[in-house]
Write a protein that holds these residues in place. Structure first.
Motif, PDB file in Angstrom:
ATOM      1  N   LYS A 121       0.847  -1.190   0.000  1.00 14.90           N
ATOM      2  CA  LYS A 121       0.000   0.000   0.000  1.00 14.90           C
ATOM      3  C   LYS A 121       0.888   1.246   0.000  1.00 14.90           C
ATOM      4  CE  LYS A 121      -3.680  -2.237   2.557  1.00 14.90           C
ATOM      5  NZ  LYS A 121      -4.370  -2.320   3.845  1.00 14.90           N
ATOM      6  N   GLY A 122       0.589   2.158  -0.890  1.00 14.08           N
ATOM      7  CA  GLY A 122       1.363   3.393  -0.956  1.00 14.08           C
ATOM      8  C   GLY A 122       2.611   3.257  -1.803  1.00 14.08           C
ATOM      9  N   ALA A 123       3.099   4.386  -2.223  1.00 16.94           N
ATOM     10  CA  ALA A 123       4.297   4.417  -3.054  1.00 16.94           C
ATOM     11  C   ALA A 123       5.496   4.815  -2.212  1.00 16.94           C
ATOM     12  CB  ALA A 123       4.111   5.396  -4.205  1.00 16.94           C
ATOM     13  N   TYR A 124       6.609   4.272  -2.544  1.00 19.32           N
ATOM     14  CA  TYR A 124       7.863   4.570  -1.856  1.00 19.32           C
ATOM     15  C   TYR A 124       8.747   5.378  -2.796  1.00 19.32           C
ATOM     16  CZ  TYR A 124       6.704   1.505   2.000  1.00 19.32           C
ATOM     17  OH  TYR A 124       6.105   0.953   3.097  1.00 19.32           O
ATOM     18  N   GLN A 125       9.163   6.553  -2.327  1.00 16.86           N
ATOM     19  CA  GLN A 125       9.997   7.445  -3.121  1.00 16.86           C
ATOM     20  C   GLN A 125      11.465   7.066  -2.947  1.00 16.86           C
ATOM     21  OE1 GLN A 125       8.895   9.956  -5.080  1.00 16.86           O
ATOM     22  NE2 GLN A 125       6.774   9.569  -4.553  1.00 16.86           N
ATOM     23  N   LEU A 126      12.200   7.086  -4.036  1.00 20.58           N
ATOM     24  CA  LEU A 126      13.647   6.868  -3.973  1.00 20.58           C
ATOM     25  C   LEU A 126      14.272   8.073  -3.295  1.00 20.58           C
ATOM     26  CD1 LEU A 126      16.165   5.229  -4.762  1.00 20.58           C
ATOM     27  CD2 LEU A 126      16.182   6.498  -6.910  1.00 20.58           C
ATOM     28  N   LYS A 127      14.944   7.858  -2.175  1.00 21.97           N
ATOM     29  CA  LYS A 127      15.569   8.945  -1.426  1.00 21.97           C
ATOM     30  C   LYS A 127      17.066   9.026  -1.676  1.00 21.97           C
ATOM     31  CE  LYS A 127      12.064  10.758   0.519  1.00 21.97           C
ATOM     32  NZ  LYS A 127      11.684  12.120   0.224  1.00 21.97           N
ATOM     33  N   ASN A 128      17.696   7.899  -1.895  1.00 17.28           N
ATOM     34  CA  ASN A 128      19.130   7.884  -2.124  1.00 17.28           C
ATOM     35  C   ASN A 128      19.504   6.567  -2.773  1.00 17.28           C
ATOM     36  OD1 ASN A 128      21.830   8.503  -2.097  1.00 17.28           O
ATOM     37  ND2 ASN A 128      22.083   8.328   0.115  1.00 17.28           N
ATOM     38  N   GLN A 129      20.440   6.624  -3.688  1.00 16.88           N
ATOM     39  CA  GLN A 129      20.931   5.403  -4.312  1.00 16.88           C
ATOM     40  C   GLN A 129      22.421   5.530  -4.504  1.00 16.88           C
ATOM     41  OE1 GLN A 129      18.981   4.261  -7.922  1.00 16.88           O
ATOM     42  NE2 GLN A 129      19.898   2.243  -7.903  1.00 16.88           N
ATOM     43  N   GLY A 130      23.138   4.594  -3.922  1.00 14.94           N
ATOM     44  CA  GLY A 130      24.583   4.574  -4.050  1.00 14.94           C
ATOM     45  C   GLY A 130      25.013   3.357  -4.839  1.00 14.94           C
ATOM     46  N   ASP A 131      26.273   3.033  -4.723  1.00 21.77           N
ATOM     47  CA  ASP A 131      26.791   1.871  -5.442  1.00 21.77           C
ATOM     48  C   ASP A 131      26.243   0.566  -4.886  1.00 21.77           C
ATOM     49  OD1 ASP A 131      28.293   3.489  -7.098  1.00 21.77           O
ATOM     50  OD2 ASP A 131      30.064   3.384  -5.811  1.00 21.77           O
ATOM     51  N   ASP A 132      26.001   0.530  -3.583  1.00 27.25           N
ATOM     52  CA  ASP A 132      25.606  -0.717  -2.936  1.00 27.25           C
ATOM     53  C   ASP A 132      24.150  -0.773  -2.488  1.00 27.25           C
ATOM     54  OD1 ASP A 132      28.201  -1.714  -3.166  1.00 27.25           O
ATOM     55  OD2 ASP A 132      28.810  -0.791  -1.285  1.00 27.25           O
ATOM     56  N   PHE A 133      23.534   0.376  -2.211  1.00 25.38           N
ATOM     57  CA  PHE A 133      22.197   0.381  -1.636  1.00 25.38           C
ATOM     58  C   PHE A 133      21.293   1.403  -2.310  1.00 25.38           C
ATOM     59  CE2 PHE A 133      24.988  -1.040   1.761  1.00 25.38           C
ATOM     60  CZ  PHE A 133      24.347  -2.185   2.194  1.00 25.38           C
ATOM     61  N   ALA A 134      19.997   1.104  -2.292  1.00 25.75           N
ATOM     62  CA  ALA A 134      18.960   2.056  -2.703  1.00 25.75           C
ATOM     63  C   ALA A 134      17.994   2.189  -1.540  1.00 25.75           C
ATOM     64  CB  ALA A 134      18.232   1.565  -3.942  1.00 25.75           C
ATOM     65  N   TYR A 135      17.631   3.423  -1.194  1.00 25.67           N
ATOM     66  CA  TYR A 135      16.752   3.715  -0.068  1.00 25.67           C
ATOM     67  C   TYR A 135      15.438   4.277  -0.586  1.00 25.67           C
ATOM     68  CZ  TYR A 135      21.185   3.571   2.453  1.00 25.67           C
ATOM     69  OH  TYR A 135      22.393   3.181   2.956  1.00 25.67           O
ATOM     70  N   PHE A 136      14.331   3.639  -0.191  1.00 23.58           N
ATOM     71  CA  PHE A 136      12.998   4.089  -0.567  1.00 23.58           C
ATOM     72  C   PHE A 136      12.219   4.398   0.704  1.00 23.58           C
ATOM     73  CE2 PHE A 136      14.478   1.480  -4.007  1.00 23.58           C
ATOM     74  CZ  PHE A 136      14.086   2.180  -5.123  1.00 23.58           C
ATOM     75  N   TYR A 137      11.465   5.507   0.695  1.00 27.49           N
ATOM     76  CA  TYR A 137      10.771   5.952   1.895  1.00 27.49           C
ATOM     77  C   TYR A 137       9.315   6.274   1.583  1.00 27.49           C
ATOM     78  CZ  TYR A 137       9.703   8.737   6.046  1.00 27.49           C
ATOM     79  OH  TYR A 137       9.137   9.238   7.191  1.00 27.49           O
ATOM     80  N   ASN A 138       8.421   5.863   2.499  1.00 30.33           N
ATOM     81  CA  ASN A 138       7.012   6.215   2.426  1.00 30.33           C
ATOM     82  C   ASN A 138       6.717   7.103   3.628  1.00 30.33           C
ATOM     83  OD1 ASN A 138       4.134   5.981   3.224  1.00 30.33           O
ATOM     84  ND2 ASN A 138       4.015   4.766   1.360  1.00 30.33           N
ATOM     85  N   GLU A 139       6.463   8.378   3.367  1.00 27.41           N
ATOM     86  CA  GLU A 139       6.260   9.345   4.443  1.00 27.41           C
ATOM     87  C   GLU A 139       5.003   9.058   5.251  1.00 27.41           C
ATOM     88  OE1 GLU A 139       5.534  14.099   4.775  1.00 27.41           O
ATOM     89  OE2 GLU A 139       7.034  13.405   3.337  1.00 27.41           O
ATOM     90  N   LYS A 140       3.938   8.639   4.587  1.00 28.75           N
ATOM     91  CA  LYS A 140       2.669   8.404   5.277  1.00 28.75           C
ATOM     92  C   LYS A 140       2.783   7.299   6.324  1.00 28.75           C
ATOM     93  CE  LYS A 140      -2.187   7.435   4.527  1.00 28.75           C
ATOM     94  NZ  LYS A 140      -3.232   7.137   3.559  1.00 28.75           N
ATOM     95  N   SER A 141       3.425   6.209   5.987  1.00 28.83           N
ATOM     96  CA  SER A 141       3.570   5.094   6.925  1.00 28.83           C
ATOM     97  C   SER A 141       4.883   5.147   7.704  1.00 28.83           C
ATOM     98  CB  SER A 141       3.481   3.760   6.176  1.00 28.83           C
ATOM     99  OG  SER A 141       4.553   3.644   5.269  1.00 28.83           O
ATOM    100  N   ASN A 142       5.748   6.082   7.345  1.00 21.81           N
ATOM    101  CA  ASN A 142       7.054   6.246   7.978  1.00 21.81           C
ATOM    102  C   ASN A 142       7.875   4.961   7.897  1.00 21.81           C
ATOM    103  OD1 ASN A 142       9.049   7.748   9.278  1.00 21.81           O
ATOM    104  ND2 ASN A 142       8.418   7.027  11.294  1.00 21.81           N
ATOM    105  N   ASN A 143       7.843   4.326   6.730  1.00 24.44           N
ATOM    106  CA  ASN A 143       8.600   3.098   6.491  1.00 24.44           C
ATOM    107  C   ASN A 143       9.733   3.370   5.514  1.00 24.44           C
ATOM    108  OD1 ASN A 143       7.152   1.288   8.094  1.00 24.44           O
ATOM    109  ND2 ASN A 143       5.633   0.964   6.502  1.00 24.44           N
ATOM    110  N   LEU A 144      10.829   2.680   5.735  1.00 24.37           N
ATOM    111  CA  LEU A 144      12.002   2.779   4.878  1.00 24.37           C
ATOM    112  C   LEU A 144      12.341   1.390   4.365  1.00 24.37           C
ATOM    113  CD1 LEU A 144      14.430   4.598   3.903  1.00 24.37           C
ATOM    114  CD2 LEU A 144      15.640   3.726   5.909  1.00 24.37           C
ATOM    115  N   ILE A 145      12.582   1.275   3.070  1.00 22.03           N
ATOM    116  CA  ILE A 145      13.021   0.020   2.472  1.00 22.03           C
ATOM    117  C   ILE A 145      14.431   0.249   1.939  1.00 22.03           C
ATOM    118  CG2 ILE A 145      12.656  -1.677   0.647  1.00 22.03           C
ATOM    119  CD1 ILE A 145       9.690  -0.974   0.713  1.00 22.03           C
TER     120      ILE A 145
END
Length: 63
Positions: free
Chosen positions: A8-32
């Motif tokens: 549920k909800g979309a996760y915005q790409l917040k940062n992407q480096g060589d090894d990791f990509a960070y996605f965040y959903n502000e409404k649920s305050n979840n980070l992938i």
């Protein structure tokens, strides 16, 4: 943006480096955080996850 089946909800790409990509959903305050292994595309990582593990993760994120 990361839109995954059963998530549920979309996760915005917040940062992407060589090894990791960070996605965040502000409404649920979840980070992938997705570890990019051997330059795989992020969709390949999510599609390569077993169904049981994928459903467990998305169900927890939707709570």
């Amino acid at each position: 943006m990361l839109n995954l089946h059963n998530l549920k909800g979309a996760y915005q790409l917040k940062n992407q480096g060589d090894d990791f990509a960070y996605f965040y959903n502000e409404k649920s305050n979840n980070l992938i955080v997705i570890n990019n292994i051997d330059d795989e595309e992020i969709r390949d990582v999510t599609d390569g996850t077993s169904l049981d593990a994928y459903m467990y993760l998305t169900n927890k994120l939707n709570i």
